[in-house]
Scaffold this motif. Structure first.
Motif, PDB file in Angstrom:
ATOM      1  N   GLY A   1      -2.851   5.403  -5.538  1.00 46.47           N
ATOM      2  CA  GLY A   1      -3.191   6.133  -6.752  1.00 46.47           C
ATOM      3  C   GLY A   1      -4.617   6.624  -6.825  1.00 46.47           C
ATOM      4  O   GLY A   1      -4.958   7.394  -7.715  1.00 46.47           O
ATOM      5  N   ARG A   2      -5.474   6.194  -5.930  1.00 48.34           N
ATOM      6  CA  ARG A   2      -6.884   6.636  -5.955  1.00 48.34           C
ATOM      7  C   ARG A   2      -7.072   7.749  -4.912  1.00 48.34           C
ATOM      8  O   ARG A   2      -6.615   7.618  -3.789  1.00 48.34           O
ATOM      9  CB  ARG A   2      -7.807   5.463  -5.663  1.00 48.34           C
ATOM     10  CG  ARG A   2      -7.761   4.393  -6.754  1.00 48.34           C
ATOM     11  CD  ARG A   2      -8.627   3.214  -6.385  1.00 48.34           C
ATOM     12  NE  ARG A   2     -10.045   3.557  -6.429  1.00 48.34           N
ATOM     13  CZ  ARG A   2     -11.016   2.802  -5.955  1.00 48.34           C
ATOM     14  NH1 ARG A   2     -10.723   1.643  -5.371  1.00 48.34           N
ATOM     15  NH2 ARG A   2     -12.275   3.154  -6.036  1.00 48.34           N
ATOM     16  N   VAL A   3      -7.752   8.801  -5.353  1.00 45.93           N
ATOM     17  CA  VAL A   3      -7.913   9.961  -4.479  1.00 45.93           C
ATOM     18  C   VAL A   3      -9.035   9.720  -3.464  1.00 45.93           C
ATOM     19  O   VAL A   3     -10.157   9.375  -3.825  1.00 45.93           O
ATOM     20  CB  VAL A   3      -8.224  11.228  -5.313  1.00 45.93           C
ATOM     21  CG1 VAL A   3      -8.426  12.425  -4.398  1.00 45.93           C
ATOM     22  CG2 VAL A   3      -7.115  11.487  -6.318  1.00 45.93           C
ATOM     23  N   LEU A   4      -8.717   9.904  -2.213  1.00 51.05           N
ATOM     24  CA  LEU A   4      -9.709   9.751  -1.147  1.00 51.05           C
ATOM     25  C   LEU A   4     -10.744  10.874  -1.262  1.00 51.05           C
ATOM     26  O   LEU A   4     -10.401  12.044  -1.399  1.00 51.05           O
ATOM     27  CB  LEU A   4      -8.985   9.851   0.201  1.00 51.05           C
ATOM     28  CG  LEU A   4      -9.544   9.107   1.410  1.00 51.05           C
ATOM     29  CD1 LEU A   4      -9.742   7.647   1.134  1.00 51.05           C
ATOM     30  CD2 LEU A   4      -8.611   9.288   2.603  1.00 51.05           C
ATOM     31  N   GLY A   5     -12.017  10.487  -1.232  1.00 49.38           N
ATOM     32  CA  GLY A   5     -13.079  11.478  -1.350  1.00 49.38           C
ATOM     33  C   GLY A   5     -13.598  11.605  -2.770  1.00 49.38           C
ATOM     34  O   GLY A   5     -14.612  12.243  -3.016  1.00 49.38           O
ATOM     35  N   LYS A   6     -12.899  10.987  -3.711  1.00 50.22           N
ATOM     36  CA  LYS A   6     -13.375  10.986  -5.105  1.00 50.22           C
ATOM     37  C   LYS A   6     -13.371   9.535  -5.573  1.00 50.22           C
ATOM     38  O   LYS A   6     -12.345   9.013  -6.009  1.00 50.22           O
ATOM     39  CB  LYS A   6     -12.442  11.812  -5.987  1.00 50.22           C
ATOM     40  CG  LYS A   6     -12.508  13.302  -5.775  1.00 50.22           C
ATOM     41  CD  LYS A   6     -11.579  14.028  -6.728  1.00 50.22           C
ATOM     42  CE  LYS A   6     -11.710  15.526  -6.742  1.00 50.22           C
ATOM     43  NZ  LYS A   6     -11.912  16.205  -5.493  1.00 50.22           N
ATOM     44  N   GLY A   7     -14.514   8.888  -5.469  1.00 51.05           N
ATOM     45  CA  GLY A   7     -14.577   7.488  -5.883  1.00 51.05           C
ATOM     46  C   GLY A   7     -14.042   6.525  -4.844  1.00 51.05           C
ATOM     47  O   GLY A   7     -14.234   5.322  -4.956  1.00 51.05           O
TER      48      GLY A   7
ATOM     49  N   MET B   1       0.843  -1.200   0.000  1.00 51.03           N
ATOM     50  CA  MET B   1       0.000   0.000   0.000  1.00 51.03           C
ATOM     51  C   MET B   1       0.882   1.256   0.000  1.00 51.03           C
ATOM     52  O   MET B   1       1.941   1.265   0.629  1.00 51.03           O
ATOM     53  CB  MET B   1      -0.892   0.012   1.264  1.00 51.03           C
ATOM     54  CG  MET B   1      -1.724   1.289   1.393  1.00 51.03           C
ATOM     55  SD  MET B   1      -2.899   1.275   2.723  1.00 51.03           S
ATOM     56  CE  MET B   1      -4.241   0.368   2.005  1.00 51.03           C
ATOM     57  N   LYS B   2       0.437   2.265  -0.723  1.00 50.58           N
ATOM     58  CA  LYS B   2       1.180   3.536  -0.743  1.00 50.58           C
ATOM     59  C   LYS B   2       0.199   4.668  -0.536  1.00 50.58           C
ATOM     60  O   LYS B   2      -0.825   4.745  -1.214  1.00 50.58           O
ATOM     61  CB  LYS B   2       1.885   3.696  -2.085  1.00 50.58           C
ATOM     62  CG  LYS B   2       2.736   4.952  -2.191  1.00 50.58           C
ATOM     63  CD  LYS B   2       3.468   4.994  -3.508  1.00 50.58           C
ATOM     64  CE  LYS B   2       4.266   6.280  -3.639  1.00 50.58           C
ATOM     65  NZ  LYS B   2       4.988   6.361  -4.906  1.00 50.58           N
ATOM     66  N   ILE B   3       0.529   5.536   0.403  1.00 55.48           N
ATOM     67  CA  ILE B   3      -0.344   6.690   0.677  1.00 55.48           C
ATOM     68  C   ILE B   3       0.447   7.953   0.366  1.00 55.48           C
ATOM     69  O   ILE B   3       1.553   8.145   0.878  1.00 55.48           O
ATOM     70  CB  ILE B   3      -0.809   6.707   2.144  1.00 55.48           C
ATOM     71  CG1 ILE B   3      -1.650   5.462   2.441  1.00 55.48           C
ATOM     72  CG2 ILE B   3      -1.605   7.969   2.434  1.00 55.48           C
ATOM     73  CD1 ILE B   3      -2.113   5.346   3.885  1.00 55.48           C
ATOM     74  N   THR B   4      -0.137   8.797  -0.464  1.00 55.95           N
ATOM     75  CA  THR B   4       0.513  10.060  -0.806  1.00 55.95           C
ATOM     76  C   THR B   4      -0.350  11.200  -0.285  1.00 55.95           C
ATOM     77  O   THR B   4      -1.495  11.348  -0.684  1.00 55.95           O
ATOM     78  CB  THR B   4       0.681  10.184  -2.334  1.00 55.95           C
ATOM     79  OG1 THR B   4       1.270   8.998  -2.844  1.00 55.95           O
ATOM     80  CG2 THR B   4       1.549  11.377  -2.679  1.00 55.95           C
TER      81      THR B   4
ATOM     82  N   MET C   1       3.443  14.238   2.565  1.00 52.02           N
ATOM     83  CA  MET C   1       4.263  13.095   2.942  1.00 52.02           C
ATOM     84  C   MET C   1       3.904  11.918   2.060  1.00 52.02           C
ATOM     85  O   MET C   1       2.827  11.862   1.473  1.00 52.02           O
ATOM     86  CB  MET C   1       4.073  12.736   4.423  1.00 52.02           C
ATOM     87  CG  MET C   1       2.667  12.365   4.815  1.00 52.02           C
ATOM     88  SD  MET C   1       2.522  11.773   6.522  1.00 52.02           S
ATOM     89  CE  MET C   1       2.287  13.277   7.401  1.00 52.02           C
ATOM     90  N   THR C   2       4.831  10.989   1.977  1.00 52.64           N
ATOM     91  CA  THR C   2       4.574   9.741   1.240  1.00 52.64           C
ATOM     92  C   THR C   2       4.823   8.593   2.199  1.00 52.64           C
ATOM     93  O   THR C   2       5.875   8.517   2.848  1.00 52.64           O
ATOM     94  CB  THR C   2       5.496   9.612   0.018  1.00 52.64           C
ATOM     95  OG1 THR C   2       5.280  10.753  -0.827  1.00 52.64           O
ATOM     96  CG2 THR C   2       5.188   8.348  -0.766  1.00 52.64           C
ATOM     97  N   LEU C   3       3.864   7.701   2.271  1.00 53.29           N
ATOM     98  CA  LEU C   3       3.935   6.586   3.217  1.00 53.29           C
ATOM     99  C   LEU C   3       3.824   5.283   2.445  1.00 53.29           C
ATOM    100  O   LEU C   3       2.966   5.166   1.558  1.00 53.29           O
ATOM    101  CB  LEU C   3       2.779   6.680   4.235  1.00 53.29           C
ATOM    102  CG  LEU C   3       2.547   8.060   4.867  1.00 53.29           C
ATOM    103  CD1 LEU C   3       1.223   8.087   5.618  1.00 53.29           C
ATOM    104  CD2 LEU C   3       3.687   8.411   5.790  1.00 53.29           C
ATOM    105  N   GLU C   4       4.673   4.320   2.789  1.00 53.91           N
ATOM    106  CA  GLU C   4       4.632   3.058   2.047  1.00 53.91           C
ATOM    107  C   GLU C   4       4.488   1.871   2.981  1.00 53.91           C
ATOM    108  O   GLU C   4       4.897   1.930   4.165  1.00 53.91           O
ATOM    109  CB  GLU C   4       5.905   2.912   1.213  1.00 53.91           C
ATOM    110  CG  GLU C   4       6.018   4.012   0.171  1.00 53.91           C
ATOM    111  CD  GLU C   4       6.995   3.689  -0.939  1.00 53.91           C
ATOM    112  OE1 GLU C   4       7.204   4.549  -1.804  1.00 53.91           O
ATOM    113  OE2 GLU C   4       7.534   2.580  -0.936  1.00 53.91           O
TER     114      GLU C   4
END
Lengths: 211, 293
Positions: A63-69, A1-4, A23-26
């Motif tokens: 890669g998917r934006v939280l709050g949009k889809g 999982m990757k959180i940007t 921040m970028t979290l992996e």
């Protein structure tokens, strides 16, 4: 999982509680948030969990934006603030009710989660009779019972005795080795430094990476 | 989510359910006493008529003092109180543990809408059962001699059905002026049960959505205010009119207050409420707080 996290800000009643956080979290690492009460640690965790909307910026989960889809990160376990359960049911029954929402795990997996935190599914005591430490353990079990790829732990050591702290450290290390992305907020600087691969100092909504 | 809501919702509302049942029993008794002058058994249908009749259209010059139909208002208020607090409590109680387990935020809202509809259905079923049981106990066991005399007069109706469920058409006509014998079973079902139920569900959904942005107590107050406005104005746009028997087309002659009008009004209102709710829930910040009630 990757959180940007990109230029994330959150304003509540005119007060900026998160200020342009990037921040970028992996996965496979523990990210520690260190800061005093009200600095913004929990708010950032809430934002990543999808519980609050952002004033500015965006958070991407793989890669998917939280709050949009995407409303919530999938495969997430969280322990935020004080865990609250039905007082007239046992710990196992409480977890079964929550697990039934997704229907992803079996009763055996719930039993296993309870055992990992030092509780027993056979324990017929109602949650109202639990000590603070037991409730905390139950909250941790709730967070890990549906094998998470993202684990959000806000002050998880609260109320735990020495054995409980040891259990939690082992649990965090085990999940990290399994590739889980772990966010950890803790007042105990030594604990945080021993467990975290990366540390962010949080002050007034500003996140500064110090390790 | 259904099982979660079934359990958590009942647990949150169990004392309120007890209160609601006591209120229903109280009004069943009030209806029996009010209908006892009918000159014949009125059955559960007669009691329901008395409870849901409401008030005729209010004209200040003709009617004088504005009066609220207390049984009608309190029965609806009971249901609004029953459903008003659980959705807001669930959102904040556990800090969102159930919430984050949904795939989408709107799924949480739709789950709660299903719970609201189920609770309203259970409320009306309980009311019907209580009225039937009351008719059986009050008119059956207590009024046996009276009923035997009535039978001797040659009234022809199915004994059980007539006594406890639909009552005597002659008694209902003499008490309320409704030519119930001329109405078919479906018309009676639609006017006496379906329309009040649809109105209740729509108002409960509106209250639930309001409780996302306001305190649940304030949402309840606004819903009651809307119901009261329905008593004051006989406008089809005010949904409470469809839940009052006296305002319906067969009683008042107001053609717009019909079942089709009710379905249209509740459908449009309910759909709008749910759409607004979905927009609100998308942006709502979830914080763990104390329960509201």
């Amino acid at each position: 999982m990757k959180i940007t996290v990109t230029h994330v800000s959150k304003e509540i009643h005119g007060v900026k509680v998160l200020k342009c956080v990037t921040m970028t979290l992996e996965g496979g690492a523990v990210y520690g948030f260190l800061g005093r009460n009200g600095s913004g640690k929990t708010m950032m965790m809430r934002a990543i969990c999808g519980l609050i909307s952002l004033t500015e910026g965006r958070i991407e989960i793989d890669g998917r934006v939280l709050g949009k889809g995407l409303d919530f990160p999938g495969d997430m376990g969280m322990l935020l603030e004080t865990p609250v359960f039905l007082p007239e049911r046992t710990g196992y029954e409480n977890l079964r009710l929550l697990a039934a929402i997704r229907g992803k795990i079996t009763p055996e997996e719930i039993v296993s989660a309870l055992e990992q935190v030092g509780l027993s599914a056979e324990d017929r005591r109602k949650v109202r009779k639990y000590s603070l430490g037991m409730r905390q353990r139950l909250g941790i079990a709730c967070a890990i019972m549906e094998p998470p790829k993202l684990l959000v732990l806000d002050e998880p050591f609260n109320g735990l005795d020495e054995g409980g702290c040891r259990m939690l450290r082992e649990l965090i290390c085990r999940h990290r080795e399994e590739g889980c992305l772990i966010l950890l907020a803790c007042h105990d600087r030594e604990e945080l430094e021993s467990l975290s691969d990366h540390i962010y100092k949080v002050d007034g909504g500003v996140f500064t990476q110090v390790r | 989510m259904f099982r979660y809501d079934l359990y958590y919702g009942f647990r949150d509302c169990r004392l309120k359910w007890l209160g609601a049942l006591l209120v229903q029993i109280y009004f069943a008794n009030a209806a029996y006493r009010a209908c006892s002058m009918a000159g014949g058994p009125v059955g559960a249908l007669g009691y329901l008529t008395w409870l849901f009749q409401g008030k005729p259209e209010y004209f200040a010059a003709e009617t004088g003092r504005f009066e609220l139909p207390v049984p009608w208002l309190l029965l609806h208020a009971c249901l609004l109180f029953l459903v008003g607090f659980y959705p807001a409590n669930d959102l904040t109680r556990s800090g969102g543990q159930a919430f984050v387990r949904m795939r989408r935020r709107r799924d949480w809202l739709l789950g709660k809408a299903v719970w609201v509809v189920g609770t309203a259905a259970a409320y009306y079923v309980c009311l019907t059962i209580i009225l039937v049981l009351y008719a059986f106990l009050a008119e059956g066991l207590a009024g046996q001699a009276y009923l035997e005399e009535w039978q001797m007069q040659g009234a022809e109706w199915n004994v059980f059905w007539g006594k406890y469920i639909t009552g005597s058409p002659e008694a209902l006509k003499s008490l309320f002026g409704i030519p119930i014998a001329e109405m078919g079973g479906m018309a009676i079902f639609l006017s006496w049960w379906a329309e009040p139920f649809l109105v209740s569900v729509t108002l409960c959904l509106a209250e639930m959505v309001l409780s996302l942005v306001l305190e649940p107590a304030l949402a309840l107050f606004l819903a009651l205010g809307y119901l009261t406005a329905s008593v004051f104005w006989a406008e089809p746009a005010l949904l409470g009119n469809y839940a009052m028997l006296m305002r319906q087309d067969f009683w008042s002659g107001i053609e717009a207050v019909s079942f089709s009008g009710c379905v249209a009004g509740c459908g449009v209102f309910g759909a709008a409420v749910l759409m607004i709710g979905m927009k609100l829930i998308r942006k709502k910040d979830i914080f763990q707080t104390e329960e509201c009630a």
